[in-house]
Design a protein around this motif. Structure first.
Motif, PDB file in Angstrom:
ATOM      1  N   SER A   1     -20.159  13.032  10.114  1.00 25.26           N
ATOM      2  CA  SER A   1     -19.468  13.214  11.388  1.00 25.26           C
ATOM      3  C   SER A   1     -18.283  12.261  11.546  1.00 25.26           C
ATOM      4  O   SER A   1     -17.333  12.556  12.277  1.00 25.26           O
ATOM      5  N   PHE A   2     -18.358  11.106  10.868  1.00 22.36           N
ATOM      6  CA  PHE A   2     -17.262  10.139  10.953  1.00 22.36           C
ATOM      7  C   PHE A   2     -16.174  10.443   9.921  1.00 22.36           C
ATOM      8  O   PHE A   2     -15.142   9.784   9.880  1.00 22.36           O
ATOM      9  N   GLY A   3     -16.390  11.450   9.092  1.00 24.22           N
ATOM     10  CA  GLY A   3     -15.488  11.749   7.981  1.00 24.22           C
ATOM     11  C   GLY A   3     -14.064  12.034   8.388  1.00 24.22           C
ATOM     12  O   GLY A   3     -13.118  11.557   7.746  1.00 24.22           O
ATOM     13  N   SER A   4     -13.858  12.818   9.467  1.00 23.66           N
ATOM     14  CA  SER A   4     -12.500  13.170   9.874  1.00 23.66           C
ATOM     15  C   SER A   4     -11.727  11.953  10.361  1.00 23.66           C
ATOM     16  O   SER A   4     -10.530  11.816  10.089  1.00 23.66           O
ATOM     17  N   SER A   5     -12.397  11.035  11.071  1.00 24.96           N
ATOM     18  CA  SER A   5     -11.739   9.795  11.522  1.00 24.96           C
ATOM     19  C   SER A   5     -11.422   8.910  10.331  1.00 24.96           C
ATOM     20  O   SER A   5     -10.331   8.334  10.235  1.00 24.96           O
ATOM     21  N   LEU A   6     -12.358   8.798   9.406  1.00 25.31           N
ATOM     22  CA  LEU A   6     -12.164   7.974   8.226  1.00 25.31           C
ATOM     23  C   LEU A   6     -10.998   8.481   7.391  1.00 25.31           C
ATOM     24  O   LEU A   6     -10.178   7.694   6.884  1.00 25.31           O
ATOM     25  N   LEU A   7     -10.900   9.802   7.258  1.00 27.12           N
ATOM     26  CA  LEU A   7      -9.816  10.409   6.482  1.00 27.12           C
ATOM     27  C   LEU A   7      -8.458  10.027   7.053  1.00 27.12           C
ATOM     28  O   LEU A   7      -7.524   9.700   6.316  1.00 27.12           O
ATOM     29  N   GLU A   8      -8.336  10.053   8.374  1.00 23.48           N
ATOM     30  CA  GLU A   8      -7.075   9.702   9.031  1.00 23.48           C
ATOM     31  C   GLU A   8      -6.699   8.249   8.723  1.00 23.48           C
ATOM     32  O   GLU A   8      -5.540   7.941   8.434  1.00 23.48           O
ATOM     33  N   TYR A   9      -7.675   7.344   8.783  1.00 18.29           N
ATOM     34  CA  TYR A   9      -7.410   5.925   8.534  1.00 18.29           C
ATOM     35  C   TYR A   9      -6.972   5.685   7.092  1.00 18.29           C
ATOM     36  O   TYR A   9      -6.004   4.966   6.831  1.00 18.29           O
ATOM     37  N   ILE A  10      -7.694   6.295   6.147  1.00 19.58           N
ATOM     38  CA  ILE A  10      -7.386   6.089   4.723  1.00 19.58           C
ATOM     39  C   ILE A  10      -6.035   6.692   4.377  1.00 19.58           C
ATOM     40  O   ILE A  10      -5.253   6.116   3.615  1.00 19.58           O
ATOM     41  N   ASP A  11      -5.729   7.853   4.949  1.00 20.79           N
ATOM     42  CA  ASP A  11      -4.442   8.501   4.698  1.00 20.79           C
ATOM     43  C   ASP A  11      -3.291   7.602   5.132  1.00 20.79           C
ATOM     44  O   ASP A  11      -2.296   7.448   4.420  1.00 20.79           O
ATOM     45  N   THR A  12      -3.411   6.992   6.305  1.00 20.96           N
ATOM     46  CA  THR A  12      -2.363   6.105   6.806  1.00 20.96           C
ATOM     47  C   THR A  12      -2.175   4.908   5.877  1.00 20.96           C
ATOM     48  O   THR A  12      -1.045   4.543   5.532  1.00 20.96           O
ATOM     49  N   TYR A  13      -3.271   4.301   5.450  1.00 19.86           N
ATOM     50  CA  TYR A  13      -3.183   3.117   4.588  1.00 19.86           C
ATOM     51  C   TYR A  13      -2.560   3.441   3.233  1.00 19.86           C
ATOM     52  O   TYR A  13      -1.620   2.775   2.783  1.00 19.86           O
ATOM     53  N   ILE A  14      -3.073   4.481   2.583  1.00 17.51           N
ATOM     54  CA  ILE A  14      -2.620   4.796   1.229  1.00 17.51           C
ATOM     55  C   ILE A  14      -1.166   5.261   1.213  1.00 17.51           C
ATOM     56  O   ILE A  14      -0.360   4.807   0.395  1.00 17.51           O
ATOM     57  N   ASN A  15      -0.803   6.151   2.137  1.00 13.76           N
ATOM     58  CA  ASN A  15       0.503   6.801   2.055  1.00 13.76           C
ATOM     59  C   ASN A  15       1.620   6.084   2.799  1.00 13.76           C
ATOM     60  O   ASN A  15       2.790   6.268   2.471  1.00 13.76           O
ATOM     61  N   GLN A  16       1.285   5.276   3.800  1.00 11.66           N
ATOM     62  CA  GLN A  16       2.334   4.638   4.567  1.00 11.66           C
ATOM     63  C   GLN A  16       2.405   3.126   4.355  1.00 11.66           C
ATOM     64  O   GLN A  16       3.414   2.504   4.678  1.00 11.66           O
ATOM     65  N   ILE A  17       1.365   2.535   3.819  1.00 12.88           N
ATOM     66  CA  ILE A  17       1.375   1.094   3.582  1.00 12.88           C
ATOM     67  C   ILE A  17       1.332   0.805   2.085  1.00 12.88           C
ATOM     68  O   ILE A  17       2.266   0.256   1.514  1.00 12.88           O
ATOM     69  N   SER A  18       0.261   1.194   1.440  1.00 13.64           N
ATOM     70  CA  SER A  18       0.079   0.894   0.020  1.00 13.64           C
ATOM     71  C   SER A  18       1.086   1.633  -0.861  1.00 13.64           C
ATOM     72  O   SER A  18       1.633   1.056  -1.806  1.00 13.64           O
ATOM     73  N   GLY A  19       1.349   2.922  -0.554  1.00 15.58           N
ATOM     74  CA  GLY A  19       2.229   3.732  -1.396  1.00 15.58           C
ATOM     75  C   GLY A  19       3.628   3.167  -1.517  1.00 15.58           C
ATOM     76  O   GLY A  19       4.158   3.002  -2.613  1.00 15.58           O
ATOM     77  N   LEU A  20       4.251   2.850  -0.381  1.00 13.97           N
ATOM     78  CA  LEU A  20       5.608   2.291  -0.399  1.00 13.97           C
ATOM     79  C   LEU A  20       5.652   0.957  -1.140  1.00 13.97           C
ATOM     80  O   LEU A  20       6.579   0.680  -1.907  1.00 13.97           O
ATOM     81  N   PHE A  21       4.655   0.127  -0.906  1.00 11.30           N
ATOM     82  CA  PHE A  21       4.634  -1.193  -1.532  1.00 11.30           C
ATOM     83  C   PHE A  21       4.489  -1.078  -3.047  1.00 11.30           C
ATOM     84  O   PHE A  21       5.103  -1.839  -3.806  1.00 11.30           O
ATOM     85  N   CYS A  22       3.692  -0.099  -3.512  1.00 12.98           N
ATOM     86  CA  CYS A  22       3.518   0.108  -4.953  1.00 12.98           C
ATOM     87  C   CYS A  22       4.829   0.537  -5.614  1.00 12.98           C
ATOM     88  O   CYS A  22       5.112   0.137  -6.743  1.00 12.98           O
ATOM     89  N   VAL A  23       5.630   1.350  -4.912  1.00 18.62           N
ATOM     90  CA  VAL A  23       6.922   1.757  -5.459  1.00 18.62           C
ATOM     91  C   VAL A  23       7.838   0.549  -5.600  1.00 18.62           C
ATOM     92  O   VAL A  23       8.560   0.420  -6.593  1.00 18.62           O
ATOM     93  N   VAL A  24       7.794  -0.344  -4.621  1.00 18.12           N
ATOM     94  CA  VAL A  24       8.604  -1.568  -4.702  1.00 18.12           C
ATOM     95  C   VAL A  24       8.202  -2.384  -5.926  1.00 18.12           C
ATOM     96  O   VAL A  24       9.054  -2.820  -6.715  1.00 18.12           O
ATOM     97  N   LEU A  25       6.903  -2.585  -6.116  1.00 17.55           N
ATOM     98  CA  LEU A  25       6.416  -3.359  -7.256  1.00 17.55           C
ATOM     99  C   LEU A  25       6.779  -2.684  -8.575  1.00 17.55           C
ATOM    100  O   LEU A  25       7.172  -3.351  -9.541  1.00 17.55           O
ATOM    101  N   GLU A  26       6.642  -1.373  -8.613  1.00 18.17           N
ATOM    102  CA  GLU A  26       6.964  -0.637  -9.832  1.00 18.17           C
ATOM    103  C   GLU A  26       8.442  -0.745 -10.168  1.00 18.17           C
ATOM    104  O   GLU A  26       8.815  -0.891 -11.339  1.00 18.17           O
ATOM    105  N   CYS A  27       9.299  -0.685  -9.132  1.00 16.51           N
ATOM    106  CA  CYS A  27      10.743  -0.832  -9.355  1.00 16.51           C
ATOM    107  C   CYS A  27      11.065  -2.202  -9.946  1.00 16.51           C
ATOM    108  O   CYS A  27      11.879  -2.323 -10.862  1.00 16.51           O
ATOM    109  N   ILE A  28      10.411  -3.221  -9.423  1.00 13.06           N
ATOM    110  CA  ILE A  28      10.635  -4.586  -9.933  1.00 13.06           C
ATOM    111  C   ILE A  28      10.201  -4.671 -11.397  1.00 13.06           C
ATOM    112  O   ILE A  28      10.914  -5.215 -12.245  1.00 13.06           O
TER     113      ILE A  28
END
Length: 490
Positions: free
Chosen positions: A374-401
């Protein structure tokens, strides 16, 4: 690299890369992002993101994969062994994406079956949130297991295992050749049909109406760059891995434009289809689109079934086609997500492809069951935000370096130009990947971080920190564990 990890043709590579790029994010994420981020005005940050990040980074990643012809983790280790942790960080993060992605795919499978009889009933919203998802924002929802979602999610993992445990060409290569063209054909059919619906112009007018004030919003720019990262699968190790499977010379630069165009074409025609249907719904129910539109899973699993109820018998054709499109798009993307970590484990620990994929599918399938609660839909929203808007951009920066500075991207210019028959790269490309892109991304990432964190509740912050810790611990273990493949240190 063993013979099983090779594409048999350039066409297979291009189709596989398009299949990797075109996924659920193009269908359920992009239309809402376009609508809520300035409509027609959003195309300015979107096109800039493609030009200064999408295409240049794809060229950089394809070049690195073709140059080193190794797994992602080994490529990073070859460049500088002190950065091996990053070689695991990105593939493991991608596995986390794959895990929550698979749960959406599982729900789509349920709806594909339901669409044959409109089994969601007269009120799709109540069916989705209360009857199917049994949605809860409380952690206690983790104790409420939903068997039908669990079974449908595991079916997706079985499909992934069935394809991925085979050698590259008979598994992933064959699927790409069949399903990627089919994916585009089905979506074009859906678009043509959607445009014939009364009220389609209402939806398109609402979608493309520009809100120029959104161009000063940091979060909108972050969403634009995040969308390109998410949909093109860049900065997430998949492109480097796919390019490492090439056994022939290939015009990487020209094919990059083809792949980027195909991805943008698909997600924009998907947006046309979605909002044409929403326009029809608005006309039929006399409800403004602003009161109908929803993001993410709500868009495809609530709004669309509501429209199918209005459509009558035509829905028995359009409905199954729509959910089949989502499933194919999801499967082709998920297949690409397992490759970087799988190949990296194979290359460091000398484990067969079949065994590695089997282990990853068992671990991933079991982890995905947390979304079958039942908590799955809320959890999905949280993980999506972290991976795609925080971690994803930062990984591209590190990869570019790492790729542009430590390896020195200028080494790739002559190498890639020698394989290109038309488009050439030079100082402009080098300036973008070494200076402009890292600086631009850091500004957007810092500004966007404030916007995201300001909207975070304690629960969101706790889940974000927990997710990051799980990823980092796994990466530390894989980094410190001694290689059992003697070729790893060559």
């Amino acid at each position: 690299m063993t013979n099983e990890n090779q594409w048999d043709s350039k066409l297979t590579f291009v189709l596989a890369m398009i299949g990797s790029a075109v996924g659920l994010g193009n269908i359920w994420r992009y239309p809402y992002v376009l609508y809520s981020s300035g409509g027609g005005a959003f195309f300015i940050p979107y096109i800039i993101a493609i030009l200064i990040m999408g295409i240049p980074v794809l060229i950089l990643e394809y070049g690195m994969g073709l140059k080193f012809k190794s797994s992602y983790a080994k490529t990073i280790t070859k460049i500088d062994s002190r950065w091996q942790f990053l070689g695991w960080l990105i593939p493991v993060s991608l596995l986390m994406v794959m895990i929550y992605y698979s749960s959406i795919l599982g729900i789509d499978l349920i709806y594909g079956v339901l669409s044959l009889s409109k089994g969601w009933g007269a009120n799709p919203s109540i069916f989705y949130s209360s009857m199917l998802m049994q949605a809860s924002t409380s952690y206690w929802g983790l104790l409420n297991f939903i068997p039908v979602i669990a079974i449908s999610t595991l079916v997706g993992w079985i499909v992934v295992w069935f394809v991925s445990h085979r050698d590259l060409e008979s598994g992933l290569g064959k699927v790409s050749k069949i399903f990627v063209p089919l994916l585009f054909i089905i979506m074009i059919v859906i678009v043509i049909f959607s445009l014939t619906l009364p009220g389609a112009s209402i939806g398109l007018s609402e979608l493309y109406n520009p809100d120029w004030s959104q161009l000063t919003n940091f979060n909108v720019w972050m969403l634009a760059f995040g969308q390109i990262i998410f949909s093109l699968n860049i900065g997430l190790s998949g492109t480097v891995t796919y390019a490492s499977y090439l056994k022939e010379d290939i015009d990487i630069i020209s094919n990059t434009f083809i792949i980027a165009f195909a991805n943008s074409f698909f997600e924009n025609i998907a947006a046309i289809a979605v909002f044409s249907v929403l326009g029809y719904m608005s006309l039929q129910t006399a409800t403004p689109i602003a009161n109908i539109i929803d993001q993410g899973t709500g868009l495809i699993f609530v709004i669309y079934p509501t429209v199918f109820n209005i459509l009558g018998d035509l829905a028995y054709i359009l409905g199954p086609l729509f959910f089949l499109t989502i499933y194919i798009a999801g499967i082709t993307s998920i297949l690409s997500m397992i490759e970087p970590l799988s190949f990296s484990i194979q290359s460091k620990f000398n484990i067969s492809r079949k065994r590695t994929v089997t282990i990853l599918c068992i671990v991933g399938g079991l982890a995905a069951l947390v979304y079958a609660t039942s908590f799955g839909s809320s959890l999905l929203e949280y993980i999506d935000t972290y991976i795609n808007q925080i971690s994803g951009l930062f990984c591209v920066v590190l990869e570019c370096i790492l790729f542009a500075w430590i390896f020195k991207a200028e080494k790739l210019i002559d190498f890639l130009n020698s394989k290109s028959k038309s488009v050439k790269i030079g100082k402009t490309w080098l300036f973008i990947v070494k200076y402009l892109l890292p600086l631009f991304l850091m500004i957007i990432w810092i500004g966007g971080m404030f916007a995201v964190l300001n909207s975070y509740t304690f629960d969101k912050l706790l889940i974000t920190i927990t997710t990051a810790l799980i990823i980092y611990v796994v990466c530390v273990i894989l980094t410190l564990k001694k290689a059992t493949n003697p070729e790893w240190n060559e």
